[in-house]
Design a protein around this motif. Structure first.
Motif, PDB file in Angstrom:
ATOM      1  N   GLN A   1      -7.864   9.228  18.908  1.00 13.39           N
ATOM      2  CA  GLN A   1      -9.023   8.627  18.270  1.00 13.39           C
ATOM      3  C   GLN A   1      -8.590   8.038  16.923  1.00 13.39           C
ATOM      4  OE1 GLN A   1     -12.112   8.325  19.789  1.00 13.39           O
ATOM      5  NE2 GLN A   1     -10.825   9.061  21.480  1.00 13.39           N
ATOM      6  N   PRO A   2      -8.934   6.787  16.621  1.00 11.96           N
ATOM      7  CA  PRO A   2      -8.513   6.191  15.351  1.00 11.96           C
ATOM      8  C   PRO A   2      -9.023   6.980  14.144  1.00 11.96           C
ATOM      9  CG  PRO A   2      -9.292   4.500  16.853  1.00 11.96           C
ATOM     10  CD  PRO A   2      -9.636   5.810  17.494  1.00 11.96           C
ATOM     11  N   VAL A   3      -8.197   7.004  13.095  1.00 11.15           N
ATOM     12  CA  VAL A   3      -8.562   7.631  11.815  1.00 11.15           C
ATOM     13  C   VAL A   3      -8.531   6.523  10.760  1.00 11.15           C
ATOM     14  CG1 VAL A   3      -8.094   9.499  10.195  1.00 11.15           C
ATOM     15  CG2 VAL A   3      -7.433   9.751  12.605  1.00 11.15           C
ATOM     16  N   PRO A   4      -9.607   5.753  10.649  1.00 12.22           N
ATOM     17  CA  PRO A   4      -9.567   4.547   9.806  1.00 12.22           C
ATOM     18  C   PRO A   4      -9.356   4.819   8.317  1.00 12.22           C
ATOM     19  CG  PRO A   4     -11.782   4.961  10.621  1.00 12.22           C
ATOM     20  CD  PRO A   4     -10.885   5.869  11.371  1.00 12.22           C
ATOM     21  N   GLU A   5      -9.742   5.992   7.829  1.00 13.21           N
ATOM     22  CA  GLU A   5      -9.603   6.262   6.391  1.00 13.21           C
ATOM     23  C   GLU A   5      -8.321   7.016   6.058  1.00 13.21           C
ATOM     24  OE1 GLU A   5     -11.684   4.931   4.008  1.00 13.21           O
ATOM     25  OE2 GLU A   5     -12.186   3.861   5.870  1.00 13.21           O
ATOM     26  N   TYR A   6      -7.408   7.100   6.996  1.00 11.16           N
ATOM     27  CA  TYR A   6      -6.151   7.806   6.757  1.00 11.16           C
ATOM     28  C   TYR A   6      -5.419   7.179   5.566  1.00 11.16           C
ATOM     29  CZ  TYR A   6      -1.824  10.300   7.851  1.00 11.16           C
ATOM     30  OH  TYR A   6      -0.725  11.121   7.796  1.00 11.16           O
ATOM     31  N   ASN A   7      -5.019   8.013   4.633  1.00 11.46           N
ATOM     32  CA  ASN A   7      -4.300   7.606   3.416  1.00 11.46           C
ATOM     33  C   ASN A   7      -5.068   6.589   2.572  1.00 11.46           C
ATOM     34  OD1 ASN A   7      -2.120   9.278   3.191  1.00 11.46           O
ATOM     35  ND2 ASN A   7      -0.641   7.867   4.099  1.00 11.46           N
ATOM     36  N   ALA A   8      -6.381   6.634   2.631  1.00  9.40           N
ATOM     37  CA  ALA A   8      -7.172   5.753   1.763  1.00  9.40           C
ATOM     38  C   ALA A   8      -6.892   6.029   0.291  1.00  9.40           C
ATOM     39  CB  ALA A   8      -8.664   5.935   2.051  1.00  9.40           C
ATOM     40  N   ASP A   9      -6.479   7.259  -0.016  1.00  9.86           N
ATOM     41  CA  ASP A   9      -6.147   7.611  -1.392  1.00  9.86           C
ATOM     42  C   ASP A   9      -4.683   7.318  -1.719  1.00  9.86           C
ATOM     43  OD1 ASP A   9      -5.198   9.521   0.335  1.00  9.86           O
ATOM     44  OD2 ASP A   9      -5.581  11.211  -0.999  1.00  9.86           O
ATOM     45  N   LYS A  10      -3.915   6.868  -0.738  1.00  8.29           N
ATOM     46  CA  LYS A  10      -2.519   6.494  -0.949  1.00  8.29           C
ATOM     47  C   LYS A  10      -2.223   5.244  -0.124  1.00  8.29           C
ATOM     48  CE  LYS A  10       2.151   8.427  -0.985  1.00  8.29           C
ATOM     49  NZ  LYS A  10       3.039   9.497  -0.463  1.00  8.29           N
ATOM     50  N   PRO A  11      -2.874   4.138  -0.483  1.00 11.35           N
ATOM     51  CA  PRO A  11      -2.844   2.967   0.394  1.00 11.35           C
ATOM     52  C   PRO A  11      -1.483   2.295   0.519  1.00 11.35           C
ATOM     53  CG  PRO A  11      -3.914   2.442  -1.680  1.00 11.35           C
ATOM     54  CD  PRO A  11      -3.719   3.921  -1.677  1.00 11.35           C
ATOM     55  N   ASP A  12      -0.573   2.545  -0.435  1.00 11.35           N
ATOM     56  CA  ASP A  12       0.714   1.858  -0.401  1.00 11.35           C
ATOM     57  C   ASP A  12       1.838   2.729   0.142  1.00 11.35           C
ATOM     58  OD1 ASP A  12       0.865   3.615  -2.499  1.00 11.35           O
ATOM     59  OD2 ASP A  12       1.687   2.180  -3.941  1.00 11.35           O
ATOM     60  N   ASP A  13       1.495   3.772   0.888  1.00 12.77           N
ATOM     61  CA  ASP A  13       2.527   4.619   1.479  1.00 12.77           C
ATOM     62  C   ASP A  13       3.533   3.754   2.247  1.00 12.77           C
ATOM     63  OD1 ASP A  13       2.992   7.728   2.256  1.00 12.77           O
ATOM     64  OD2 ASP A  13       3.544   6.437   3.922  1.00 12.77           O
ATOM     65  N   GLY A  14       4.816   4.079   2.096  1.00 10.42           N
ATOM     66  CA  GLY A  14       5.847   3.254   2.713  1.00 10.42           C
ATOM     67  C   GLY A  14       5.918   3.336   4.221  1.00 10.42           C
ATOM     68  N   PHE A  15       5.373   4.408   4.816  1.00 12.01           N
ATOM     69  CA  PHE A  15       5.453   4.576   6.265  1.00 12.01           C
ATOM     70  C   PHE A  15       4.087   4.707   6.933  1.00 12.01           C
ATOM     71  CE2 PHE A  15       9.531   6.056   4.649  1.00 12.01           C
ATOM     72  CZ  PHE A  15      10.406   5.365   5.464  1.00 12.01           C
ATOM     73  N   ARG A  16       3.108   5.245   6.201  1.00 12.17           N
ATOM     74  CA  ARG A  16       1.775   5.414   6.772  1.00 12.17           C
ATOM     75  C   ARG A  16       0.714   4.856   5.819  1.00 12.17           C
ATOM     76  NH1 ARG A  16       1.708  11.649   9.141  1.00 12.17           N
ATOM     77  NH2 ARG A  16       3.602  11.513  10.440  1.00 12.17           N
ATOM     78  N   PRO A  17       0.729   3.562   5.573  1.00 10.65           N
ATOM     79  CA  PRO A  17      -0.246   3.001   4.637  1.00 10.65           C
ATOM     80  C   PRO A  17      -1.654   2.964   5.232  1.00 10.65           C
ATOM     81  CG  PRO A  17       1.002   1.252   5.653  1.00 10.65           C
ATOM     82  CD  PRO A  17       1.625   2.545   6.115  1.00 10.65           C
ATOM     83  N   TYR A  18      -2.611   2.898   4.350  1.00 15.65           N
ATOM     84  CA  TYR A  18      -4.018   2.762   4.749  1.00 15.65           C
ATOM     85  C   TYR A  18      -4.261   1.382   5.350  1.00 15.65           C
ATOM     86  CZ  TYR A  18      -8.945   1.534   4.028  1.00 15.65           C
ATOM     87  OH  TYR A  18     -10.218   1.077   4.198  1.00 15.65           O
ATOM     88  N   GLY A  19      -5.173   1.312   6.298  1.00 15.06           N
ATOM     89  CA  GLY A  19      -5.602   0.026   6.852  1.00 15.06           C
ATOM     90  C   GLY A  19      -4.633  -0.519   7.883  1.00 15.06           C
TER      91      GLY A  19
END
Length: 414
Positions: free
Chosen positions: A232-250
């Motif tokens: 199931q999609p998790v659309p807000e994943y890493n919303a607090d860390k949007p620039d993650d190098g491997f798992r960015p938000y969006g």
């Protein structure tokens, strides 16, 4: 390349462009050789130097081993020993001799001893390329990688890769990721070539069916990156860390380009193997590319492809990363080969003009890995110049056929 329409000139047929790609590839290789460490390969800084505290990492070691193997296959002197060094590091200090699988770093240098699918995909890719390069120890490494992937990571029920585990293979992470499955698709295409086992092409298709034809297609062919264990999609994943190098938000336009190319490789590989090949593969590749260009390129007042978008296709992290633009050039070349349509020639030239102007660093070497929203060099997400893999592959893919993984295609050119 034979599919390129003769009604217009193409850089893919140009001897001058092919020579330029080869020269650029050799320049990248020369820079990357300095990343060698006793236990593998490490992260180079802007000037191509290893910091005093540099530590070998499995991701870089695998990517370097893969890249130097391709260079050796392609007849570039000075790379064989580097392949052997990488194979020895992956078979030695980076491998967990007790529980099997690979650490992210040598055990004595890391508190995190977890096992990630992303890294194991690259180990398999490196081993497969080293086998094609006929390097010592490569077959044993490949057998180990195949065993771990088959026994620990591949889920036959899901038709996809599990994400990660604790060192002893307990405590499975409650997450499914598109990124690790994308690189597993890449690895599986190589494994199919090297082993002759079509099962890997079936597994790659199952991943693409789930991640691209089911989820991305339902999201306007924008790749959904993060999922629960039940997919199931998790659309807000890493919303607090949007620039993650491997798992960015969006959503990440760069991954859409990368997927588009891999989908075309899968289509060509299955056709070559005379396996059932869904007609939707090429259409999905087209739409992934089209929407990555539409929503990612030149969307915030400056040229270049933004790193991430939100769910309304608005830029979130506006930095331009070099790997994104390398993949965009490679994807446009793949679509040009597949369709012969001039629009992809136009995009191919556009991306290379941008790369040559802003990413290629003729003063200090290699490519600048990151630009800020104003297209000035920055180091907010990816400091230094640790990555050979993306840019080097971008110099090889345009001159190779779609139906084989890179190492095998290079070997067949010889």
């Amino acid at each position: 390349m034979d599919n390129v329409n003769r009604g217009f000139s193409s850089w893919l047929r140009s001897p001058g462009h092919k020579a330029w790609l080869a020269q650029e590839g050799n320049r990248l290789l020369a820079f990357a050789k300095a990343s060698r460490l006793p236990q593998g390969f490490g992260n180079l800084d802007e000037q191509g130097r290893l910091p005093a505290d540099a530590i070998a990492e499995t991701m870089n070691t695998a990517r370097m081993t893969h890249s130097f193997a391709m260079a050796h296959i392609n007849g570039i002197p000075g790379c064989a020993e580097l392949v052997d060094h990488g194979v020895a590091a992956l078979a030695g200090p980076l491998r967990d001799a007790e529980h099997g699988g690979w650490f992210a770093k040598p055990l004595e240098h890391s508190a995190d001893t977890g096992k990630a699918a992303y890294l194991h995909a690259f180990v398999a890719l490196a081993a497969s390329s080293a086998v094609v390069a006929q390097r010592p120890g490569a077959k044993a490494l490949l057998e180990q990688a195949i065993q771990v992937i088959s026994q620990r990571f591949w889920s036959e029920e899901e038709g996809a890769m599990r994400e990660s585990f604790a060192r002893d293979w307990s405590q499975e992470e409650a997450y499914r990721g598109a990124n690790s499955n994308m690189h597993s698709t890449e690895a599986f295409l190589a494994l199919a070539d090297v082993t002759g086992d079509a099962r890997w092409l079936d597994r790659a298709l199952r991943i693409v069916e789930r991640v691209i034809h089911e989820h991305a297609a339902a999201n306007n062919h924008q790749v959904i990156e993060h999922f629960t264990l039940q997919w199931q999609p998790v659309p807000e994943y890493n919303a607090d860390k949007p620039d993650d190098g491997f798992r960015p938000y969006g959503t990440t336009p760069g991954h859409a380009f990368e997927w588009a190319r891999l989908v075309l490789h899968l289509e060509a590989a299955r056709q070559k193997a005379k396996l059932e090949t869904p007609s939707w593969l090429v259409e999905d590749a087209r739409l992934l590319f089209e929407n990555a260009c539409r929503f990612g390129w030149d969307v915030d007042g400056a040229p270049g492809i933004v790193y991430t978008l939100d769910w309304e296709n608005r830029p979130v992290v506006r930095h331009r990363l070099h790997w994104t633009h390398a993949e965009a050039a490679a994807a446009s070349a793949a679509l040009l080969q597949r369709t012969g349509e001039q629009q992809y020639e136009t995009w191919y030239r556009t991306f290379w003009e941008f790369n040559e102007t802003l990413f290629i660093d003729l003063e200090q070497g290699s490519w600048r890995h990151e630009l800020n929203p104003q297209n000035q060099p920055s180091a907010d997400i990816w400091p230094g110049k640790p990555d050979l893999y993306h840019a080097y592959q971008a110099t090889l893919l345009p001159v190779l056929p779609l139906a084989q993984s890179l190492a095998t295609a290079l070997e067949h050119l010889q």
